[in-house]
Structures are given as C-alpha cells and as structure tokens.
Design a protein around this motif. Structure first.
Motif, mmCIF file in Angstrom:
data_model
loop_
_atom_site.group_PDB
_atom_site.id
_atom_site.type_symbol
_atom_site.label_atom_id
_atom_site.label_comp_id
_atom_site.label_asym_id
_atom_site.label_seq_id
_atom_site.Cartn_x
_atom_site.Cartn_y
_atom_site.Cartn_z
ATOM 1 N N MET A 246 0.987 -1.253 0.053
ATOM 2 C CA MET A 246 0.251 0.008 -0.073
ATOM 3 C C MET A 246 0.805 1.182 -0.131
ATOM 4 O O MET A 246 1.014 2.067 1.052
ATOM 5 C CB MET A 246 -1.053 -0.039 1.090
ATOM 6 N N TYR A 247 1.560 1.611 -1.118
ATOM 7 C CA TYR A 247 2.357 2.719 -1.189
ATOM 8 C C TYR A 247 2.206 3.337 -2.863
ATOM 9 O O TYR A 247 1.920 2.111 -3.616
ATOM 10 C CB TYR A 247 3.531 2.622 -0.873
ATOM 11 N N GLY A 248 2.404 4.184 -3.177
ATOM 12 C CA GLY A 248 2.594 4.671 -4.797
ATOM 13 C C GLY A 248 1.489 5.284 -5.020
ATOM 14 O O GLY A 248 1.272 5.540 -6.324
ATOM 15 N N PHE A 249 0.560 5.852 -4.198
ATOM 16 C CA PHE A 249 -0.532 6.378 -4.649
ATOM 17 C C PHE A 249 -0.202 7.611 -5.087
ATOM 18 O O PHE A 249 -1.362 8.473 -5.682
ATOM 19 C CB PHE A 249 -1.704 6.206 -3.422
ATOM 20 N N ASP A 250 1.050 8.394 -4.672
ATOM 21 C CA ASP A 250 1.248 9.822 -5.190
ATOM 22 C C ASP A 250 1.347 9.925 -6.575
ATOM 23 O O ASP A 250 1.719 11.015 -7.180
ATOM 24 C CB ASP A 250 2.402 10.317 -4.406
ATOM 25 N N THR A 251 1.672 8.645 -7.412
ATOM 26 C CA THR A 251 1.742 8.597 -8.749
ATOM 27 C C THR A 251 0.626 9.405 -9.312
ATOM 28 O O THR A 251 0.918 9.875 -10.502
ATOM 29 C CB THR A 251 1.784 7.125 -9.230
ATOM 30 N N ALA A 252 -0.551 9.308 -8.915
ATOM 31 C CA ALA A 252 -1.900 9.940 -9.511
ATOM 32 C C ALA A 252 -1.441 11.580 -9.561
ATOM 33 O O ALA A 252 -1.771 12.126 -10.550
ATOM 34 C CB ALA A 252 -2.895 9.847 -8.682
ATOM 35 N N SER A 253 -0.675 12.113 -8.645
ATOM 36 C CA SER A 253 -0.365 13.407 -8.755
ATOM 37 C C SER A 253 0.908 13.599 -9.401
ATOM 38 O O SER A 253 1.105 14.788 -10.251
ATOM 39 C CB SER A 253 -0.062 13.972 -7.560
ATOM 40 N N SER A 254 1.953 12.733 -9.752
ATOM 41 C CA SER A 254 2.923 12.876 -10.344
ATOM 42 C C SER A 254 2.981 13.093 -11.832
ATOM 43 O O SER A 254 3.862 13.588 -12.717
ATOM 44 C CB SER A 254 4.102 11.774 -10.158
ATOM 45 N N LEU A 255 1.537 12.634 -12.311
ATOM 46 C CA LEU A 255 1.471 12.864 -13.856
ATOM 47 C C LEU A 255 0.592 14.296 -13.864
ATOM 48 O O LEU A 255 -0.111 14.261 -15.085
ATOM 49 C CB LEU A 255 0.554 11.682 -14.248
ATOM 50 N N GLY A 256 0.427 15.010 -12.927
ATOM 51 C CA GLY A 256 -0.484 16.071 -12.838
ATOM 52 C C GLY A 256 -0.127 17.110 -14.133
ATOM 53 O O GLY A 256 -0.949 17.725 -14.536
ATOM 54 N N GLU A 257 1.185 17.190 -14.439
ATOM 55 C CA GLU A 257 1.506 18.052 -15.739
ATOM 56 C C GLU A 257 1.030 17.439 -17.021
ATOM 57 O O GLU A 257 0.996 18.144 -17.944
ATOM 58 C CB GLU A 257 2.987 18.110 -15.754
#
Length: 513
Positions: A246-257
């Motif tokens: 249960m980690y890596g959910f920040d990837t959704a924001s890393s594609l923000g650009e």
C-alpha cells in the motif's frame, strides 16, 4: 498563469494546472492528455492489488498465520493519513515528481533533494522487484515459461526470473518512451482488466467459502510463542506483507502536468486508488483464507495465493485469474517506470542531477522525457542481474527500497507538519482541504511513517538474512544501505550539485516556448 489547449471539437479549454507550474518557476512542456480515469489508473496500478497480494500473501501467512489479515486495515489506516496530507499538496502542487517537489516546497531545497534522491533510487529498485513477480506466476500457469532449466536446480528460478523481468522492463521502456498517451491507454486497459478480475475473484472465492471469518481472523498457528513480544512480534513481521503493497498512490499526482484540471482530479485519484485497493485487497485476502480447503496446508506459506486460487477454483478458472495477475504485474511495472521518469525529469530540470539538461530534455516527437525512460530501464535490468547469484542480497535491497519510499514520504509529511505548527501552510483555496482536521491528521501521518519505517528496517533475520549463514551486514542491511545512499548521495549534492542547482533556462516559466 494559464494556457489554452484545444479541446473536443476544436474548442479552446483553459488549463488551470499551469498556475501551479508558474508558482514553482516552470513553464508547461508535457502534453496534457490524461483524464480522470487515467490518473486514477496510474495510482491503482502502482499499488497493484493483484500483484502485491499474490506476491506477498505467503510471507504474511508464514510469519503471522491467517490472523495477519488484520495488518491490512492497520496499514490502510496509517497510509490514509499520509494520503490525506498528499491530497492537500496535490491540490496545490500537481506537478511531475510530486514527492520531490512537495518535499522541496515544504522543507527547502536540501530536504527536497534528499527526498527526491531517496524516492528515485527506491523506484528503480522497485521496478526490478515488481518485474520479478512474473516468475512467481507465469511458471505456475505453464512450465513452458521456465526457460532456464526445469526449475529443479539451484539458481534456475532466479535466472529465469531475470530473463522474464528483463523482457518486461524492455517492454515498459519502449511504451514509456513513446509517450504518456500510449502508456496511459495500455495502463488504463490493464487496470480495467485487473479491477474486473479482482471483483470476479472475490465473487468466486466467496462462492467457495468453507469456514467463517472468526476461525480465520483468530488463527495464529501459535507463531511468536516463546518470543519476547509473543504474537505481537510475529504480527509486526507479518505486517510487512501489507506495508510492501500500500504505497505509490502519489503517482496519480506525479502525472499532474499531463492531466486535465489536476488540482481537482489528482486528490480524488489518490484517495480513490488507495480506498479501492484497500477494499478489493482486503476481501480477496479474507475470502481466500475462508475458501482454501485446508487452512493449515503448508502450501499457503510456499505457493501463496496462487496455490489458493488453483486449489479452490480448479486449474482452468484458476489459470484465467493468474493471467489477469500477469496483466496486473505488467501495468504495475508501467506505472512504477512512469513515476520514476517524472521524478528524474523533475530533479533534472532543477539541475539537481548530473547532466540535468540532457535528462530533462522533452522529446518534441513523443512529448515525454525519453532519456530517463531508457536510463531507468537499463538500471532496472542491471539491478535484476544481481538476483542471479545473490537472491538473498537482492531481497534485502528490495526490502530497503520500500523503506526508502516510506522515508521519502516522511520528508514530505514531517516538514508539512512543521509548517502547520508555524501557521505557514495554506491549502489551495477552493480545492481539497482537511480544514481543522489537518493538524491531527498530519501528526498521525508522521507518527505512522516513523513507526512503520522503524518496523520495516528492524534487523530481523527472517527478513534480511532468511537463508544461508548469518551475516551482521545483512541483518543491519536497512540501516547500512540507506545510510550509504543518503549520506553518500547528500555529500555529492552538498559539495558538487547544490552549487549548480536552479531551474534550467529552457524550463523556466519566464522563458518563451
């Protein structure tokens, strides 16, 4: 600052996400093509419930018995606190290399660099670790996939895992190099298959239940008896099986650009990915334990969830689900690779990596950083090769990579808590905000991150020196390896790279496209 993009039917639509880039000093370069489901799919494919549960079920049962299931909601509760903090940051700063930029904005350039360095290093190791999951699944579907030997000799499995993993990483490199749109389409299709398969698996397992939850959730196999902490000590070890997923959910924001309206969509994608993973994964684990014919079968600790599916559902249906697991592993590798590319790109355009201008170059044809895609893929294959003759060392490095990600998260939530206490943190107006719950949630996120990092790094022989002669450097591998990566990397930054740092001219917001 806003920019205008061509929308459906040739109509112009205003892209508000570029305000965040301007605030950080960047001009928009990556193509905004991703919708809501694409960003959600990126987060959920990185977590990848089918990959994680099938890869680590055996570990949890081995060290905690069926009652290890309780670690699943425990880890979710802790990671939810972290995710909520990330949602506020994603609403304000939905940019590539999210953890790096958030740590930089919250704690300053030095904290940001160290957080980004730890996250980038860990991501490359994680890429290799996930690619190895092919070996756990494909040979169980058909012996044909055991290309190296017949699997009976020592080293056959490790060598074959490297071969299968290398093919997967090469595929991921090509897809990611050809642009985010191709990656997103394949990833979204894979996630759709994974979600359908996961729900179907829950239904099929539920139809084969042979015992109630009470007999499962209290079964410990007597593990931990005689130990200083009793079953609690065994449970803490077994909880790593959930913490590793249960980690890596920040990837959704890393594609923000590369997303439309990321300030609104990224926080939703983070929460949806984490909550969906918790619910689906929790039911799969619980129903698998309730459905397996023999709860005390030794194969639970060796064959894992693959054994449960084949034994419970039969070879034909079981193999169909295992093929879906292969799809899940594939898109998980794509997502991990994509996240690593954005991290490297984000650090490079700040000239915070050697050859920054080369690494930060965006291909005019594919509109993605191609060189980071190739470099991360090549490093991933090199790391895989370690597994051929030293699988124990590789398992140590893999475990350490997860710790480094938890530590990198701490480098965001920790400085964020300091800003809250100083009264200097302000969520983006009109976007996701925790309001008065922000401070207690942030405190819990920091406490959780610190406690789980310590639990993950604890020098357990069963984790860091499971086979062969005991070596102190393996037992203490987490502290040694992370210390070397952190101190060595930061020393390089402090004496060399920090004197060159600064947004490269071709990436600055005040530079004409």
């Amino acid at each position: 600052m806003t920019t205008r993009a061509e929308g459906p039917g040739g109509r112009e639509t205003v892209v508000h996400g570029d305000d965040s880039l301007a605030e950080l000093g960047y001009r928009p370069e990556l193509k905004r093509t991703l919708g809501n489901f694409h960003t959600f799919a990126a987060g959920i494919s990185y977590i990848s419930i089918l990959t994680g549960t099938f890869q680590l079920f055996y570990f949890g049962v081995s060290f905690g018995g069926p009652a290890y299931w309780w670690s699943w909601p425990m880890v979710f509760a802790g990671q939810l606190m972290v995710a909520l903090c990330f949602c506020e940051l994603a609403a304000r700063y939905p940019v590539a290399g999210s953890v790096y930029n958030w740590a930089k904005k919250m704690g300053g350039p030095h904290v940001g660099w160290l957080g980004g360095w730890m996250m980038t290093t860990a991501t490359m190791v994680t890429l290799s670790a996930v690619a190895l999951a092919y070996q756990i699944t494909l040979p169980q579907i058909d012996d044909w996939f055991q290309f190296v030997g017949d699997g009976s000799r020592p080293g056959d499995a490790a060598a074959n895992a490297v071969l299968l993993g290398t093919v997967l990483i090469l595929f991921s490199t090509l897809v990611n190099a050809f642009g985010v749109q191709l990656m997103a389409r394949i990833n979204s299709a894979g996630v759709f298959i994974e979600l359908i398969a996961a729900v179907a698996l829950i239904v099929f397992l539920a139809a084969h239940i042979t015992r109630g939850p009470s007999s499962v959730l209290t079964e410990t196999y007597g593990l931990g008896s005689g130990g200083s902490l009793g079953y609690f000590g065994a449970f803490l070890t077994a909880s790593l099986a959930s913490a590793y997923v249960m980690y890596g959910f920040d990837t959704a924001s890393s594609l923000g650009e590369e997303s439309h309206d990321p300030g609104r969509n990224a926080p939703r994608a983070i929460l949806r990915a984490l909550i969906a993973s918790f619910l689906i994964g929790g039911f799969i684990l619980l129903f698998a334990l309730m459905a397996v014919p023999d709860l005390h079968a030794k194969e639970l600790s060796t064959g894992g969830l693959q054994y449960v599916v084949l034994e419970t559902l039969g070879s034909t249906i079981g193999e169909i689900f295992l093929w879906c697991v292969v799809v899940a592993i594939t898109v998980c590798v794509l997502a991990v690779h994509a996240a690593g590319i954005r991290l490297m790109f984000a650090m490079a355009r700040d000239n915070n990596l050697p050859a920054g201008s080369v690494l930060a170059k965006v291909s005019p044809r594919f509109q993605t950083p191609v060189i980071p895609a190739v470099l991360i893929g090549a490093i991933g294959v090199i790391i895989l090769v370690i597994n051929i003759n030293q699988p124990q060392i590789f398992s140590v490095i893999t475990s350490i990579a997860i710790i480094m990600i938890y530590v990198a998260y701490l480098m965001v939530t920790g400085p964020m808590l300091v800003q809250r206490l100083r009264g200097t943190w302000r969520p983006q107006e009109g976007r996701f905000s925790l309001g008065r719950f922000g401070l207690p949630v942030n405190i819990l996120a920091v406490l959780w991150g610190a406690a789980m990092s310590l639990n993950l790094a604890w020098p357990r022989a069963e984790v860091y020196n499971a086979t062969g002669p005991q070596h102190w450097y393996l037992r203490w591998g987490a502290f040694l390896f992370i210390g070397i990566v952190a101190v060595g990397g930061f020393a390089y930054y402090w004496f060399v790279q920090r004197h060159r740092t600064g947004v490269l001219a071709e990436h600055r917001a005040d530079t004409a496209p």
